[in-house]
Scaffold this motif. Sequence first.
Motif, short mmCIF file in Angstrom:
data_model
loop_
_atom_site.label_atom_id
_atom_site.label_comp_id
_atom_site.label_asym_id
_atom_site.label_seq_id
_atom_site.Cartn_x
_atom_site.Cartn_y
_atom_site.Cartn_z
N ARG A 359 45.91 27.37 39.00
CA ARG A 359 46.98 26.73 38.97
C ARG A 359 48.10 27.11 38.54
O ARG A 359 48.14 27.96 37.50
CB ARG A 359 46.64 25.41 38.83
N LEU A 360 49.43 27.00 39.13
CA LEU A 360 50.59 27.18 38.27
C LEU A 360 50.87 26.07 37.57
O LEU A 360 51.09 24.75 37.86
CB LEU A 360 51.68 27.25 39.63
N ASP A 361 51.41 26.35 36.41
CA ASP A 361 51.77 25.54 35.28
C ASP A 361 53.43 25.01 35.66
O ASP A 361 53.93 25.57 36.48
CB ASP A 361 51.42 25.52 33.96
N ASP A 362 54.00 24.06 34.79
CA ASP A 362 55.33 23.50 35.26
C ASP A 362 56.48 24.83 35.05
O ASP A 362 57.53 24.78 35.60
CB ASP A 362 55.67 22.53 33.86
N ASP A 363 55.96 26.01 34.25
CA ASP A 363 56.85 27.00 34.17
C ASP A 363 56.74 28.09 35.19
O ASP A 363 56.94 29.35 34.99
CB ASP A 363 56.66 27.75 32.84
N GLY A 364 55.65 27.96 36.06
CA GLY A 364 55.36 28.88 37.17
C GLY A 364 54.47 29.84 36.74
O GLY A 364 54.26 30.81 37.64
N ARG A 365 53.71 29.47 35.65
CA ARG A 365 52.68 30.71 35.17
C ARG A 365 51.58 30.42 35.91
O ARG A 365 51.05 29.06 35.98
CB ARG A 365 52.62 30.56 33.57
N LEU A 366 50.59 31.40 36.30
CA LEU A 366 49.34 31.16 36.77
C LEU A 366 48.38 30.85 35.43
O LEU A 366 48.29 31.54 34.53
CB LEU A 366 48.78 32.35 37.45
N VAL A 367 47.70 29.80 35.62
CA VAL A 367 46.53 29.44 34.26
C VAL A 367 45.14 29.06 34.93
O VAL A 367 45.19 28.78 36.17
CB VAL A 367 47.23 28.31 33.43
N THR A 368 44.31 29.07 34.12
CA THR A 368 43.03 28.78 34.51
C THR A 368 43.00 27.10 34.85
O THR A 368 43.57 26.55 33.92
CB THR A 368 42.01 29.10 33.37
N SER A 369 42.17 26.75 35.62
CA SER A 369 42.27 25.25 36.00
C SER A 369 40.82 24.77 36.30
O SER A 369 40.42 23.74 36.92
CB SER A 369 43.04 24.77 37.03
N GLY A 370 39.69 25.69 36.07
CA GLY A 370 38.48 25.39 36.50
C GLY A 370 37.41 26.34 35.76
O GLY A 370 37.88 27.05 34.73
N GLY A 371 36.14 26.04 35.77
CA GLY A 371 35.09 26.82 35.32
C GLY A 371 35.14 28.43 35.67
O GLY A 371 35.29 29.07 34.93
N ARG A 372 34.72 28.30 37.01
CA ARG A 372 34.98 29.36 37.50
C ARG A 372 36.52 29.91 38.05
O ARG A 372 36.64 29.14 38.69
CB ARG A 372 33.91 29.88 38.73
N VAL A 373 37.13 30.99 37.75
CA VAL A 373 38.55 31.01 37.63
C VAL A 373 38.78 31.83 38.76
O VAL A 373 39.62 31.44 39.49
CB VAL A 373 39.02 31.63 36.46
N LEU A 374 38.13 32.92 39.18
CA LEU A 374 38.42 33.71 40.27
C LEU A 374 37.11 34.70 40.60
O LEU A 374 36.31 34.93 39.72
CB LEU A 374 39.78 34.43 39.95
N ALA A 375 37.12 35.41 41.52
CA ALA A 375 36.30 36.21 41.96
C ALA A 375 36.85 37.66 42.33
O ALA A 375 37.66 37.63 43.64
CB ALA A 375 35.27 35.89 43.07
N VAL A 376 36.69 38.55 41.77
CA VAL A 376 37.29 40.03 42.28
C VAL A 376 36.29 40.51 43.09
O VAL A 376 35.15 40.87 42.88
CB VAL A 376 37.52 40.99 40.98
N THR A 377 36.62 40.85 44.52
CA THR A 377 35.86 41.17 45.45
C THR A 377 36.35 42.43 46.08
O THR A 377 37.30 42.65 46.40
CB THR A 377 36.10 40.04 46.77
N ALA A 378 35.18 43.42 46.12
CA ALA A 378 35.64 44.92 46.77
C ALA A 378 34.66 45.26 47.82
O ALA A 378 33.64 44.88 47.89
CB ALA A 378 35.52 45.64 45.42
N VAL A 379 35.40 45.92 48.88
CA VAL A 379 34.50 46.45 49.98
C VAL A 379 34.52 47.89 49.71
O VAL A 379 35.80 48.66 49.76
CB VAL A 379 35.30 45.92 51.43
N ARG A 380 33.46 48.60 49.83
CA ARG A 380 33.47 50.21 49.79
C ARG A 380 32.31 50.52 50.76
O ARG A 380 31.45 49.69 51.30
CB ARG A 380 33.08 50.45 48.40
#
Length: 412
Positions: A359-380
């Motif tokens: 999520r974006l915090d009050d200062d507009g920084r991207l911060v963690t807001s859950g257990g799984r934060v992101l998935a880096v996904t690659a196609v090759r």
Amino acid sequence: MKTLVIGPGGREHALALALSRDPGVSEVHVAPGNPGAAAVATLHDVDAVDPDAVADLAERLAVDLVVVGPEAPLVAGVADAVTARGIACFGPSADAAHLEGSKAFAKEVMAAADVPTAMARVCDTLEEVSEALDAFGAPYVVKDDGLAAGKGVVVTDNRDEAVAHALACERVVIEEFLDGPEVSLFAITDGSTVYPLQPAQDFKRIYDDGEGPNTGGMGAYTPLPWASENLVAEVLDRVLQPTIDEMARRGTPFRGLLYAGLALTRRGVRVVEFNARFGDPETQPLLALLDSPLGTLLHAAATGRLHEIPVPVWKSGAAVAVVMASADYPDTPRLGDEITGIAAAESIDGVDVIHAGTRLDDDGRLVTSGGRVLAVTAVRGSVADARTAAYAGVAEIEFDGAQHRTDIAAGI
Ligand code: AMP
Ligand code: GLY
């Protein structure tokens, strides 16, 4: 076609991204969404488990298709409410979503449809628990008979731990242990026609080599070069079609995504679980490789016309997703840590960073807001190359306490 995706997570970002790349889709809305989805869709605030609120939003936006991501809104009846307003909804009715919502119900349907699965007993007393544990023996498999997103299951050699979990469950299902590799096979269905997707594999435990507690999933890849060529045809024939036919026979047709979690045991394919929705994180690599227009596919399923459109087709090559989770996940995850490096990761050829708990915090920084934060996904071109690219992306991304497995799709 105007579309609305319901849900806040990684799967919903992946769905929104794939819809935004479908030339037949003119608008993508997501509610409630996250900063990743915001890059490809318009976000709206909604209580996703309030059926009327979701139906009101769909009506106000005049969308042609609602796609429900997580199980909780389905079980709450969101698909019923949206359909009642005459809007196509991809996702089963509350009655049909029982296939995921109750493990005991799923077992009953499988028995009626002669679908191969683990032997199981539903227990109401400590005595029944004791008997079932002794009958099946170790390793013990003890499941809470309710929605738990994979976290209500304990698999252990320790009998005391098995009993303790059984006592903590509201209603407990005890099962025979299934050995062998696990495969996630998803099917898109309109209640009668069934189109399986490519098989994928998910990594459920938090640590490398399958150590530590179960999570919602720490990474995934597709296709499975090691799987038999007959796997999809066999599962369609033995598992998916009979289950869909049994649900229709009961007057609760299942429209949406049927997720078969399978174990490939020495004695053949067995169903570990059904889910009533796209899996997360398998959806991230699967949709990255899907070559068919997603909106067309989901709309045809939602309106009972799946047989009128071609079966899904896939890009050649492979896709790998590596999940980055927050500190202390899967216990109580620590939230609010700043995330950096996403742009650098996405500058790698074939890499998309799919947001889950951000999520974006009050200062507009991207911060963690859950257990799984992101998935880096690659196609090759191959699993090995996609894995290298995904981990190159992971190396660019930082937040305090970040956790990821280093063995996703290793040695494939
Ligand atoms: P479920 O919520 O039923 O998917 O279970 C979560 C995870 O627990 C599965 O993905 C498996 O890794 C494991 N599990 C569940 N049931 C069994 C079983 N009968 N035998 C072995 N492992 C199981
Ligand atoms: N990947 C596991 C799940 O979605 O339940």
